[in-house]
Design a protein around this motif. Structure first.
Motif, short mmCIF file in Angstrom:
data_model
loop_
_atom_site.label_atom_id
_atom_site.label_comp_id
_atom_site.label_asym_id
_atom_site.label_seq_id
_atom_site.Cartn_x
_atom_site.Cartn_y
_atom_site.Cartn_z
N ASP A 108 45.77 23.74 25.59
CA ASP A 108 47.16 23.61 25.12
C ASP A 108 47.51 24.87 24.34
O ASP A 108 46.70 25.36 23.55
CB ASP A 108 47.31 22.36 24.24
N ASP A 109 48.72 25.38 24.54
CA ASP A 109 49.11 26.62 23.86
C ASP A 109 49.64 26.37 22.45
O ASP A 109 49.93 27.32 21.71
CB ASP A 109 50.16 27.37 24.68
N VAL A 110 49.81 25.11 22.04
CA VAL A 110 50.32 24.76 20.71
C VAL A 110 49.13 24.37 19.82
O VAL A 110 48.44 23.39 20.10
CB VAL A 110 51.34 23.62 20.77
N THR A 111 48.92 25.12 18.73
CA THR A 111 47.78 24.90 17.84
C THR A 111 47.79 23.50 17.24
O THR A 111 46.74 22.85 17.11
CB THR A 111 47.78 25.95 16.71
N THR A 112 48.97 23.02 16.86
CA THR A 112 49.07 21.67 16.25
C THR A 112 48.57 20.60 17.20
O THR A 112 47.86 19.67 16.81
CB THR A 112 50.53 21.38 15.86
N ASN A 113 48.94 20.71 18.48
CA ASN A 113 48.50 19.73 19.48
C ASN A 113 46.98 19.76 19.63
O ASN A 113 46.33 18.71 19.76
CB ASN A 113 49.15 20.01 20.83
N LEU A 114 46.41 20.96 19.62
CA LEU A 114 44.95 21.08 19.75
C LEU A 114 44.25 20.41 18.57
O LEU A 114 43.28 19.67 18.75
CB LEU A 114 44.55 22.56 19.81
N LYS A 115 44.76 20.67 17.35
CA LYS A 115 44.12 20.11 16.15
C LYS A 115 44.20 18.58 16.15
O LYS A 115 43.22 17.90 15.80
CB LYS A 115 44.78 20.67 14.90
N CYS A 116 45.33 18.03 16.55
CA CYS A 116 45.48 16.57 16.60
C CYS A 116 44.52 15.94 17.59
O CYS A 116 43.87 14.92 17.32
CB CYS A 116 46.93 16.21 16.96
#
Length: 452
Positions: free
Chosen positions: A8-16
């Motif tokens: 995923d290119d969105v860091t927030t999505n990866l962390k979640c």
């Protein structure tokens, strides 16, 4: 612990996603499709969570790249998407995705779907493993070997296919029973796998027939050494299994075909190795032979392997059971011949013996696959021409013999000529000629005629 790759290119999505999965799975992350493909070169996960909407390379493009790689195409993929476009979902599922999860995702729903897909994948692997394994020896089976060779890139420079057969295996079953026979096959498989190790693929084709494929670049001398080690190791282990009272020894015969010189597909390599194995069997057993060498020798030895009617009658009238090319293979046919002879004496029936021979008149060197095709055509012609009660059997690589019951010499000729016509029609090849010899069984000095 199962390994999951999140792309995923969105860091927030990866962390979640990592926070939700880290206690249950080993988790890796990638912020782009290119980064994900680089990670896959080093480690293959059990499942991929793949975002559809990414710059440079979107999820569909990554999925397409995965489908092109043999080692990656079976990794289960779940698409992550923010939209609810029905056509996009259909596109993803058609490309091979196992499921679609919308963002922002519900942790329990995503975990449940991941768990079910991993369970389904594991079950599929187990079923595939069962389908590709031999139940007795736990080796790979014929289906796997066929798939391996038929999918192997034809540009591969070289490979060697070994066909191995256990000499006198029937005597083991007949003398000591099938339980001992099974132990012998298990030992055969174990030693073969140890000798080949990671250098090649080992499988059991069926019965006491095993196969090995080595795809690495090897010189013929190295392949020869491998064959010798396999023969020596298998013979030592198996003969140690047999009771001390056993009055015979078990040996191994090996035929070897080379890819791509002798063929690319399974059937081509198997046919070539089988001819080389036959050569070993007909020359004392216990040894190995390369198909290339067999092909060179065939033209020189062809005349010596053919028999005529007088030789055939001497062979099938012999009572002893010594080892030999015809005494072994046609023992059942000999018993039929003797039975027919006794019936003929009591009932005064006319019985004709007909020997068919295929001749290749082309200028090219005789090809084994071509001759096999000719023999299949002859078998078909014979099967469609004989009457109920007549008997026929293969007699060597290029000959077929038939016993015609209650048939005069003239009727026997009519049957033989009918077989010739059907053979010519089936083959439609004027360079493969079928000749025959016919003789009355009861006559010691009957006329013998060769017809082409």
């Amino acid at each position: 612990m199962k390994h999951i790759l999140i792309v995923d290119d969105v860091t927030t999505n990866l962390k979640c996603a990592v926070e939700v999965l880290k206690d249950t799975y080993e988790v890796s992350t990638a912020k782009s499709g290119k980064c994900a493909l680089d990670l896959l070169k080093k480690s293959i996960p059990d499942l991929i969570l793949l975002d559809v909407d990414m710059p440079d390379m979107n999820g569909y493009e990554v999925m397409e790249r995965l489908s092109m790689e043999e080692q990656l195409k079976d990794i289960p993929v779940i698409f992550l998407t923010t939209g609810s476009d029905r056509e996009s979902e259909i596109k993803g599922l058609k490309m091979g995705a196992m499921d679609i999860v919308r963002k922002p995702f519900e942790p329990e729903i995503m975990c449940s779907r991941i768990s079910k897909i991993l369970q389904m994948t594991e079950q599929r692997k187990e079923l595939l493993d069962i389908a590709q394994k031999d139940g007795l020896t736990d080796l790979l089976n014929r289906r796997y070997m066929e798939k391996l060779l038929n999918q192997t890139d034809t540009r591969e420079r070289k490979g060697f296919f070994f066909l191995l057969d256990l000499d006198n295996f029937k005597m083991i079953n007949d003398t000591f029973g099938h339980v001992v026979g099974d132990d012998v096959l298990i030992s055969f498989a174990r030693v073969l796998k140890e000798e080949v190790s990671s250098a090649g693929t080992v499988c059991r084709l069926g019965g006491d027939e095993f196969a090995v494929y080595i795809s690495e670049e090897n010189r013929k001398e190295e392949i020869t050494q491998i064959a010798r080690r396999m023969i020596a190791g298998i013979e030592f282990e198996i003969n140690e299994l047999l009771p001390e009272a056993c009055d015979f020894k078990v040996s191994v015969s090996v035929g070897i075909a080379e890819k791509p010189l002798d063929g690319n597909s399974f059937i081509e390599l198997y046919a070539a190795a089988d001819k080389a194995l036959y050569y070993v069997k007909q020359n004392g057993k216990r040894g190995y032979h390369f198909y290339r060498d067999t092909k060179k020798e065939r033209r020189n030895s062809e005349e010596d392997t053919l028999i005529d009617l007088l030789q055939l009658q001497r062979l099938i009238r012999e009572e002893e059971h010594e080892a030999g090319a015809y005494r072994v293979e046609y023992d059942g046919f000999k018993r039929i011949y003797r039975f027919v002879s006794r019936c003929m004496e009591r009932k005064s029936q006319d019985v004709q013996l007909v020997l068919f021979t295929i001749q290749d008149t082309s200028e090219d060197e005789t090809d084994s696959i071509r001759m096999d095709h000719g023999m299949r055509g002859l078998e078909q012609a014979v099967a469609n021409s004989l009457r109920r009660g007549d008997v026929a059997t293969k007699c060597g690589k290029m000959q077929y013999v038939a016993i015609l019951l209650n048939a005069s010499y003239e009727n026997g000729n009519l049957v033989a000529q009918r077989i010739q016509k059907r053979f010519n029609k089936i083959m439609n090849d004027n360079t493969l000629l079928l000749s025959y010899e016919i003789q009355s069984v009861e006559a010691d000095k009957a006329e013998i005629r060769n017809v082409k």
